[in-house]
Design a protein around this motif. Structure first.
Motif, PDB file in Angstrom:
ATOM      1  N   MET A  54       0.835  -1.194   0.000  1.00  0.00           N
ATOM      2  CA  MET A  54       0.000   0.000   0.000  1.00  0.00           C
ATOM      3  C   MET A  54       0.874   1.250   0.000  1.00  0.00           C
ATOM      4  SD  MET A  54      -2.948   1.071   2.735  1.00  0.00           S
ATOM      5  CE  MET A  54      -3.812   2.627   2.588  1.00  0.00           C
ATOM      6  N   ALA A  55       0.676   2.136  -0.956  1.00  0.00           N
ATOM      7  CA  ALA A  55       1.499   3.338  -1.075  1.00  0.00           C
ATOM      8  C   ALA A  55       1.255   4.278   0.096  1.00  0.00           C
ATOM      9  CB  ALA A  55       1.192   4.049  -2.389  1.00  0.00           C
ATOM     10  N   ALA A  56       2.339   4.906   0.550  1.00  0.00           N
ATOM     11  CA  ALA A  56       2.214   5.862   1.648  1.00  0.00           C
ATOM     12  C   ALA A  56       1.440   7.095   1.190  1.00  0.00           C
ATOM     13  CB  ALA A  56       3.600   6.248   2.144  1.00  0.00           C
ATOM     14  N   LEU A  57       0.668   7.637   2.084  1.00  0.00           N
ATOM     15  CA  LEU A  57      -0.106   8.837   1.774  1.00  0.00           C
ATOM     16  C   LEU A  57       0.835  10.028   1.678  1.00  0.00           C
ATOM     17  CD1 LEU A  57      -3.052   9.857   1.428  1.00  0.00           C
ATOM     18  CD2 LEU A  57      -3.047  10.359   3.868  1.00  0.00           C
ATOM     19  N   ALA A  58       0.690  10.817   0.635  1.00  0.00           N
ATOM     20  CA  ALA A  58       1.534  11.995   0.457  1.00  0.00           C
ATOM     21  C   ALA A  58       1.380  12.928   1.650  1.00  0.00           C
ATOM     22  CB  ALA A  58       1.164  12.720  -0.823  1.00  0.00           C
ATOM     23  N   PRO A  59       2.495  13.429   2.215  1.00  0.00           N
ATOM     24  CA  PRO A  59       2.412  14.273   3.410  1.00  0.00           C
ATOM     25  C   PRO A  59       1.461  15.463   3.284  1.00  0.00           C
ATOM     26  CG  PRO A  59       4.669  13.608   3.055  1.00  0.00           C
ATOM     27  CD  PRO A  59       3.897  13.132   1.867  1.00  0.00           C
ATOM     28  N   PRO A  60       1.420  16.202   2.151  1.00  0.00           N
ATOM     29  CA  PRO A  60       0.465  17.316   2.075  1.00  0.00           C
ATOM     30  C   PRO A  60      -0.990  16.864   2.176  1.00  0.00           C
ATOM     31  CG  PRO A  60       2.162  17.562   0.406  1.00  0.00           C
ATOM     32  CD  PRO A  60       2.300  16.182   0.967  1.00  0.00           C
ATOM     33  N   VAL A  61      -1.325  15.745   1.550  1.00  0.00           N
ATOM     34  CA  VAL A  61      -2.691  15.228   1.638  1.00  0.00           C
ATOM     35  C   VAL A  61      -3.006  14.860   3.078  1.00  0.00           C
ATOM     36  CG1 VAL A  61      -4.256  13.396   0.884  1.00  0.00           C
ATOM     37  CG2 VAL A  61      -2.625  14.398  -0.743  1.00  0.00           C
ATOM     38  N   ALA A  62      -2.062  14.196   3.749  1.00  0.00           N
ATOM     39  CA  ALA A  62      -2.269  13.806   5.143  1.00  0.00           C
ATOM     40  C   ALA A  62      -2.427  15.027   6.030  1.00  0.00           C
ATOM     41  CB  ALA A  62      -1.093  12.960   5.622  1.00  0.00           C
ATOM     42  N   ALA A  63      -1.600  16.062   5.826  1.00  0.00           N
ATOM     43  CA  ALA A  63      -1.661  17.267   6.658  1.00  0.00           C
ATOM     44  C   ALA A  63      -3.013  17.956   6.533  1.00  0.00           C
ATOM     45  CB  ALA A  63      -0.535  18.223   6.275  1.00  0.00           C
ATOM     46  N   ILE A  64      -3.536  18.009   5.318  1.00  0.00           N
ATOM     47  CA  ILE A  64      -4.821  18.676   5.103  1.00  0.00           C
ATOM     48  C   ILE A  64      -5.951  17.867   5.721  1.00  0.00           C
ATOM     49  CG2 ILE A  64      -6.453  19.459   3.335  1.00  0.00           C
ATOM     50  CD1 ILE A  64      -3.938  20.011   1.573  1.00  0.00           C
ATOM     51  N   ARG A  65      -5.893  16.558   5.595  1.00  0.00           N
ATOM     52  CA  ARG A  65      -6.929  15.722   6.218  1.00  0.00           C
ATOM     53  C   ARG A  65      -6.903  15.841   7.735  1.00  0.00           C
ATOM     54  NH1 ARG A  65      -6.624  10.101   2.590  1.00  0.00           N
ATOM     55  NH2 ARG A  65      -7.453  11.025   0.655  1.00  0.00           N
ATOM     56  N   VAL A  66      -5.724  15.868   8.311  1.00  0.00           N
ATOM     57  CA  VAL A  66      -5.611  16.034   9.772  1.00  0.00           C
ATOM     58  C   VAL A  66      -6.205  17.374  10.197  1.00  0.00           C
ATOM     59  CG1 VAL A  66      -3.986  16.375  11.670  1.00  0.00           C
ATOM     60  CG2 VAL A  66      -3.661  14.476  10.074  1.00  0.00           C
ATOM     61  N   ALA A  67      -5.913  18.427   9.441  1.00  0.00           N
ATOM     62  CA  ALA A  67      -6.436  19.755   9.765  1.00  0.00           C
ATOM     63  C   ALA A  67      -7.962  19.770   9.718  1.00  0.00           C
ATOM     64  CB  ALA A  67      -5.863  20.792   8.810  1.00  0.00           C
ATOM     65  N   VAL A  68      -8.532  19.110   8.719  1.00  0.00           N
ATOM     66  CA  VAL A  68      -9.989  19.058   8.597  1.00  0.00           C
ATOM     67  C   VAL A  68     -10.586  18.248   9.740  1.00  0.00           C
ATOM     68  CG1 VAL A  68     -11.895  18.176   7.188  1.00  0.00           C
ATOM     69  CG2 VAL A  68     -10.003  19.420   6.115  1.00  0.00           C
ATOM     70  N   ARG A  69      -9.961  17.121  10.066  1.00  0.00           N
ATOM     71  CA  ARG A  69     -10.462  16.293  11.164  1.00  0.00           C
ATOM     72  C   ARG A  69     -10.499  17.093  12.464  1.00  0.00           C
ATOM     73  NH1 ARG A  69     -11.131  10.894  12.145  1.00  0.00           N
ATOM     74  NH2 ARG A  69     -10.370  10.402  10.046  1.00  0.00           N
ATOM     75  N   ARG A  70      -9.456  17.849  12.735  1.00  0.00           N
ATOM     76  CA  ARG A  70      -9.420  18.657  13.961  1.00  0.00           C
ATOM     77  C   ARG A  70     -10.528  19.708  13.965  1.00  0.00           C
ATOM     78  NH1 ARG A  70      -2.864  19.683  13.960  1.00  0.00           N
ATOM     79  NH2 ARG A  70      -2.257  17.707  14.963  1.00  0.00           N
ATOM     80  N   ALA A  71     -10.765  20.312  12.804  1.00  0.00           N
ATOM     81  CA  ALA A  71     -11.788  21.360  12.725  1.00  0.00           C
ATOM     82  C   ALA A  71     -13.183  20.800  12.941  1.00  0.00           C
ATOM     83  CB  ALA A  71     -11.709  22.060  11.374  1.00  0.00           C
ATOM     84  N   LEU A  72     -13.438  19.579  12.459  1.00  0.00           N
ATOM     85  CA  LEU A  72     -14.774  19.005  12.544  1.00  0.00           C
ATOM     86  C   LEU A  72     -15.032  18.290  13.863  1.00  0.00           C
ATOM     87  CD1 LEU A  72     -15.258  17.450   8.975  1.00  0.00           C
ATOM     88  CD2 LEU A  72     -15.709  19.780   9.755  1.00  0.00           C
TER      89      LEU A  72
END
Length: 330
Positions: free
Chosen positions: A1-19
């Motif tokens: 399984m390919a590693a998630l690109a760091p920018p994609v991961a950072a944005i998802r983490v930011a959204v998770r925290r906001a929600l």
């Protein structure tokens, strides 16, 4: 399984925290222009929200200012539905005839439309794609116009917009990260030509000033400017609480303000009290500036029998019988 690109991961983490702290209820809505920042935010929200048990939708605003704007809005709507966002709406607004410059007029029209859609759909929150770079630009523009702490605090991560929480999850995410995320995810982001138009002050800051600062001081200057905004915002919150309490103490039963009690307040608190009171009187917030508050302060600390201080909206404030009293528009 390919590693998630760091920018994609950072944005998802930011959204998770906001929600994470939102109450249950209606959908969260992403305001999406089709640019890299809002497109990356929308893609992350489409991924994160269902995993938190939340509905997520999208609204795109067509300002009608550029050729092909309707086609672009339609393309955003089509893409949003394809990735599972719902509800999805495109709203056309009229910018011409609104007060202020073109940027201010477009912003006012856009936010009015967002409030209307959010209210109609019962949205729990609105999300916008403002990034760390946008925050740095905002701080620099505030410095340039001599703004006080409110201006230097930049854009808040959360504020009320017409009764709906407006969230900015990406204020600690860089613009380059959103562009990289879009490239990794195969998203075709739109480049707004206004962002490169030197007739706009923000465009000049983006194209010339920020790159010059990075060359002179290093890339950390962007994080430092955004951190400055967060620190000043925290100080503002405390001062605002003190001012709210002080306003209760200095208020006269007839609605005016007691001069002696005002004079005893620290200047930073007194200025906030006068600002809040001026808004209560009906002074339009967008037109109320430092010079108006300074004129009110002079009635308290530098009174020599002078006449009224004039506020936006045709309001006048006089000092009489030991208090500040307002006179309505003539």
């Amino acid at each position: 399984m390919a590693a998630l690109a760091p920018p994609v991961a950072a944005i998802r983490v930011a959204v998770r925290r906001a929600l994470a702290d939102l109450p249950p209820g209606g959908p969260v809505l992403v305001a999406c222009s089709g640019g890299a920042d809002s497109l990356a935010l929308a893609a992350a929200t489409a991924f994160v929200a269902p995993r938190l048990g939340r509905a997520a939708g999208l609204v795109t605003v067509d300002h009608g200012l550029q050729e092909g704007s309707a086609r672009r809005a339609a393309a955003v709507v089509t893409w949003a539905r394809e990735v599972g966002l719902a509800p999805v709406e495109s709203v056309r607004v009229e910018v011409a005839g609104r007060p202020g410059g073109p940027e201010a007029a477009a912003r006012e029209a856009r936010y009015l439309a967002l409030v209307e859609v959010a209210g109609r759909l019962g949205a729990t929150a609105l999300l916008t794609g403002h990034t760390r770079d946008d925050q740095a630009e905002t701080v620099l523009l505030a410095l340039a116009r001599g703004a006080g702490p409110r201006g230097l605090a930049g854009m808040p991560a959360r504020r009320d917009l017409g009764g709906v929480p407006l969230l900015r999850p990406l204020l600690e995410v860089g613009r380059e990260q959103t562009r990289t995320a879009c490239a990794v995810l195969g998203l075709n982001a739109w480049e707004d030509p206004h962002n490169a138009d030197p007739s706009y002050a923000r465009a000049r800051v983006r194209a010339d000033l920020l790159p010059a600062l990075v060359r002179a001081l290093g890339p950390g200057v962007l994080d430092n400017l955004a951190r400055t905004a967060r620190l000043v915002a925290a100080d503002n919150a405390v001062l605002d609480e003190l001012a709210d309490a002080a306003l209760v103490d200095v208020r006269h039963p007839d609605g005016g303000l007691a001069v002696r009690a005002l004079a005893e307040l620290p200047p930073a608190v007194r200025g906030r009290v006068l600002h809040v009171w001026a808004r209560e009187l009906g002074a339009p917030p967008a037109a109320l500036s430092h010079r108006h508050v300074a004129a009110l302060d002079t009635l308290v600390t530098g009174w020599r029998g002078q006449g009224a201080a004039h506020l936006p909206g045709g309001l006048r404030v006089l000092r009489r019988d030991g208090r500040l009293a307002a006179i309505g528009p003539r």
